[in-house]
Design an enzyme around this catalytic site. Structure first.
Site, short mmCIF file in Angstrom:
data_model
loop_
_atom_site.label_atom_id
_atom_site.label_comp_id
_atom_site.label_asym_id
_atom_site.label_seq_id
_atom_site.Cartn_x
_atom_site.Cartn_y
_atom_site.Cartn_z
N TYR A 225 -56.91 -14.34 57.38
CA TYR A 225 -56.33 -13.97 58.69
C TYR A 225 -54.97 -13.26 58.57
O TYR A 225 -54.41 -13.19 57.52
CB TYR A 225 -56.36 -15.12 59.69
CG TYR A 225 -55.64 -16.41 59.42
CD1 TYR A 225 -54.63 -16.56 58.50
CD2 TYR A 225 -55.99 -17.53 60.19
CE1 TYR A 225 -53.99 -17.76 58.33
CE2 TYR A 225 -55.35 -18.75 60.02
CZ TYR A 225 -54.35 -18.86 59.09
OH TYR A 225 -53.71 -20.04 58.93
N GLU A 226 -54.57 -12.70 59.68
CA GLU A 226 -53.37 -11.83 59.72
C GLU A 226 -53.50 -10.65 58.76
O GLU A 226 -52.52 -10.23 58.15
CB GLU A 226 -52.09 -12.61 59.40
CG GLU A 226 -51.82 -13.83 60.24
CD GLU A 226 -51.88 -13.59 61.73
OE1 GLU A 226 -51.74 -12.45 62.16
OE2 GLU A 226 -52.11 -14.57 62.46
#
Lengths: 597, 597
Positions: free
Chosen positions: B440-441
């Protein structure tokens, strides 16, 4: 939804073009293994894996196994039917002697189709997998009566088997085990103790379960010299083979674990259960090692299997998922984005996995072939050479294919981005399932120690010297072949690193064994890199020959050459790093006080 | 049972001895950050993490979150209490300006204590973590009215925040997003669409949830140029700050995922929900990147956090678990076996993890300090230099610390053998939790592309050239110091590899961007290895100075030097392999047809 297609063409390429199985038609069991027969068997196995085992893989993970209050265990929906389909087509006994209901075919074939089965459903395949290990131990160490009583039922799959080694306080160090066996004077023993992490310990898929249990006979010596192996059937077996009363062995709990949820991993309680000695008193460990060695090859294969299905799904996703644009300009300008497969970094990941899988398949089948030769050849020298190689390769195959199998399941999961982290695509399952293979049947650190501490120096290093010569000769023989240069040059470099690291151990680890331990894991991987490189060189040669002869699918062979080139360029150079690490030795890591960690 | 002890001494060593935070007392917020104050804050954070957050970590994983039929979501038992304890002590606003209820302290301190919080309970810490990202975006892009309305409540933690980017068909490629915003003529918009993977999307721990949502205003340009950012509160907020009616944003489902079970990862449905533009129309992506950059540092920190708790448990287990004997002869002859810690291969694993963790901590705090300087310094040049470095380090910190954090959680799990695979020891949780941080990110492949495709060439390579000079100068300045030779020599070699690889990109990737993509992940790791090596060299220098001055615990500094030496000997040499891979370029991997994968 996950997909799976058994890589039959790749298997046949290894068996026919690389190993050239037809050369072994004089070995028992190989006479029936004609190319046509092999193709038919591989095709049937593919069908079973894809159509019967695979459809209950993801659901099996999600459902898991449950222990009922009465100690019975439920397996996931569809597992019994898939298990029956597997057994009824005779796969369990493919390589078992016909005398006990098997088909007596090569173990190499068993390994070839075993890959598909574990790709399709690793957790389910552990049930017959444990049975196969138990069959192997009974075949070697059982009495004739034991063989007649247990083997036919186990080979047909109506009874299953287990291996009971681990106790709460001892896993690797079996010398610490406490399970007790008290002789009853009638040839039987009363077994008492607790075993943990028992795969397929209790389940409803077979009429009986044949537990092979390590225990210490009352008054036996301490440590590993006092361990014996026992058969403890779940239901007692009458002289006529009929099932009698329930034995005092019960499942106390099912472990909550990270993966292989479809397999019932049990705490087994033995409460004066009736057991029968198998093999000699206090020689249980060597009997158990028969199962263990076979199981280690099977576990190495699981690493490959999971990496293969993970690869297939990731490759499929990368072709289908559109996201972003190629660095070199839009490849699908008519669409809003290009498929992931245009991105070099995605290709790097996919080719890394694939390069290991294809070489890993060749490595597994080549090793399995050594097992066949070691067990079936009529020639003493051939048997010895094959047995040497088998012993040397077993820890490498187990350790490297499972370490890499896990890494590559993770790499494949990464291709999915966030979708890889949620359970519905199956990628999480592959990672969670693959993780156990690095641990069981001897954690990979133990494999590395087995390699540097036992296998390397065995018979004055006979096995390792023979293999170095074989690989060196291959490089030399193909040196003048332009089409082989990219493969032999890298392989030779890798071999040099391996030989230098081996020499370093000889010079530095004899007097100071910690130097061997400090480099053991790096050495196992260094060795694996070179052996897989050797497999690639052999595959490249076979692919070049096929291309020259103009038979078969040219693209198939060209892709082999390309994948092999990728291995040589990007992966094999890791040997230099491994060698560097080994040569730093143990001093720095041993200097720190235990309490400072 | 898992253990956790915040490594306060290691943190203080980095802040005081390595970064020498006292040098920055002229920066706003730093004047209060005296050594005593820092020690007190670090001590309080340690206490909170150990005593309040950690005890509900394992149970939170096992319990997970559930969505009720009415769309409300339940979080694990004890989460609300732990969350409240965290907020009530003011940790959420540690580095937020005092004007909005924060404490205005350095972000460096926030990062220092954030490590402990995420070690103790990563899933729980995501709730305030998302709030902090939302606060950052509102601080930079919000109107004064928006700041006044939302920030104080968010800083005290009674309202939480979310980031809504991903849609089912688009994650990385936000240009594809479809969520629609229709202007209502009163300054508000009606937002409609579906967002997935929304962390902390719905939960009962706060009175309100402030969703930051990317959407496309009707008629906006296609692609990334038509994306705007909106505030969509769960409950409408009156002019007096009171909560009004429920907005049309609901949780449609909770994702079943591999880990971070304690965090509610939601499918969020926007059905003409009322939203308010934040920042300018069609400039949503740059506003979102404010959150994103801060979040990336936070995610990199998660990698370190999980590796740290995994290390602590593995080290503890290795000291306690007796199994087998030392290769060099029994170390505890009075016991039946030696503890695992006597085995070099176990020490190799533990020191590998530790060498990354200690350097990773320095790397994180050093990068956080650049953020403070970039945002708080009064000197233009200092701000620019720090901002350059921050931008360059962000993808490396995120990508390398999370890749390694996961690998090392796996390595720590391996120390436990079979016990690592069952859930009760927590090792499985660390592995499953750490896995998401690689995704994620911005998945780590995207971080690598951000590095080679954007950050490297920015302003003519100004940032990278400045850093190379800084590291080169450090090596040069300490060249004559005998106590530093082992560190500077290896570091210089690693730097040479990094410079050569950078040069290779300049010469080969301009005309052929696929060459950059093909080497991006290797380059990110090569860069990370060198930066972590630089951190070790700085730590070694600080440790040597402390030893010379005779202050403090000599063993502590000696162990630092030893761990750093291990890094230099065993880990940093990987730079050569990374360079070799980069220099093979893209040709082989791009040659294969997409359909052949």
């Amino acid at each position: 939804m996950p997909i799976y297609k058994a890589p039959a063409n790749d298997t046949l390429f290894v068996l026919n073009n690389v190993l050239r199985l037809d050369r072994y038609h004089n070995l028992p069991g190989f006479e029936d293994a004609t190319p046509d027969m092999i193709e038919a068997i591989v095709g049937e196995a593919a069908k079973l894996a894809e159509e019967q085992l695979f459809p209950v893989n993801l659901s099996g993970d999600q459902e898991g196994c449950t222990r009922n209050d009465d100690g019975t265990v439920a397996v996931p929906k569809g597992f019994k039917e898939a298990y029956d389909a597997y057994c009824q087509s005779g796969w369990l006994g493919l390589a078992v002697p016909e005398q006990y209901g098997g088909q007596g075919l090569p173990y190499t074939l068993h390994a070839a189709v075993g890959e598909y089965m574990s790709s399709a459903n690793m957790a389910l395949m552990m049930y017959p997998g444990l049975t196969q290990g138990a069959i192997a131990a009974i075949l070697v160490h059982g009495s004739d009566a034991q063989k007649e009583t247990y083997l036919p039922k186990m080979v047909e799959g109506t009874w299953s088997g287990t291996m009971n080694l681990t106790e709460p306080h001892c896993g690797t160090d079996l010398g610490l085990l406490r399970t007790k066996a008290v002789p009853q004077g009638d040839g039987s023993y009363k077994i008492s103790g607790q075993k943990i992490f028992i795969s397929a310990g209790e389940h409803p898929m077979t009429d009986n379960i044949v537990h092979l249990v390590l225990a210490r006979i009352e008054g036996a010596p301490e440590g590993t010299k006092g361990i014996s192996l026992f058969i403890v059937p779940k239901f007692m077996v009458g002289d006529d083979g009929s099932l009698g009363e329930r034995n005092a062995v019960t499942c106390g709990a099912i472990e909550e674990k990270m993966g292989i949820h479809g397999n019932a991993t049990c705490v087994m309680n033995y409460d004066e259960a009736t057991g029968f000695l198998i093999g000699a008193e206090n020689k249980g460990l060597s009997a158990m090692f028969v199962m263990m060695n076979e199981a280690r090859l099977g576990v190495g294969l699981q690493g490959l299997s999971v990496a293969e299905i993970a690869y297939q799904n990731a490759a499929d996703y990368a072709r289908e998922r559109i996201q972003g644009r190629a660095l070199s300009g839009a490849k699908s300008p008519d669409k809003k984005a290009d498929p992931l497969i245009v991105h070099p970094d995605i290709r790097r990941a996919l080719l890394t996995i694939r390069a290991f899988n294809e070489a890993g398949r060749a490595f597994t089948l080549w090793t399995a072939l050594q097992s066949d030769i070691a067990h079936r050849s009529g020639d003493d020298k051939d048997r010895q050479v094959a047995d040497d190689l088998l012993g040397l390769m077993t820890p490498i195959l187990k350790g490297v294919l499972t370490d890499k199998g896990f890494d590559h399941a993770v790499m494949a999961q990464q291709v999915y981005g966030g979708h890889g982290y949620i359970e519905e695509h199956g990628m999480s399952q592959y990672v969670r399932d693959a993780r156990i293979a690095m641990i069981y049947e001897g954690a990979n650190g133990i494999q590395a120690l087995d390699l540097v501490g036992r296998k390397l120096g065995l018979n004055g290093g006979r096995a390792v010297m023979a293999l170095f010569k074989e690989i060196g000769d291959f490089c030399e023989e193909n040196r003048a072949d332009d089409a082989m240069v990219v493969y032999t040059k890298s392989l030779k470099k890798g071999l040099n690193d391996l030989q230098a690291a081996t020499m370093w151990f000889m010079q530095n680890a004899m007097a100071k064994p910690d130097n061997a331990g400090a480099g053991s894991t790096d050495y196992m991987h260094l060795f694996g890199l070179v052996v897989l490189g050797y497999m690639w060189a052999k595959m490249a040669k076979a692919a070049n020959e096929a291309l020259e002869s103009g038979t078969g699918d040219a693209d198939f062979y060209k892709n082999k050459l390309l994948t092999g080139k990728f291995y040589m360029e990007r992966i094999l150079p890791e040997t230099a790093l491994r060698k560097t690490r080994i040569e730093t030795g143990a001093d720095t890591m041993m200097e720190m006080a235990a309490e400072a960690f």
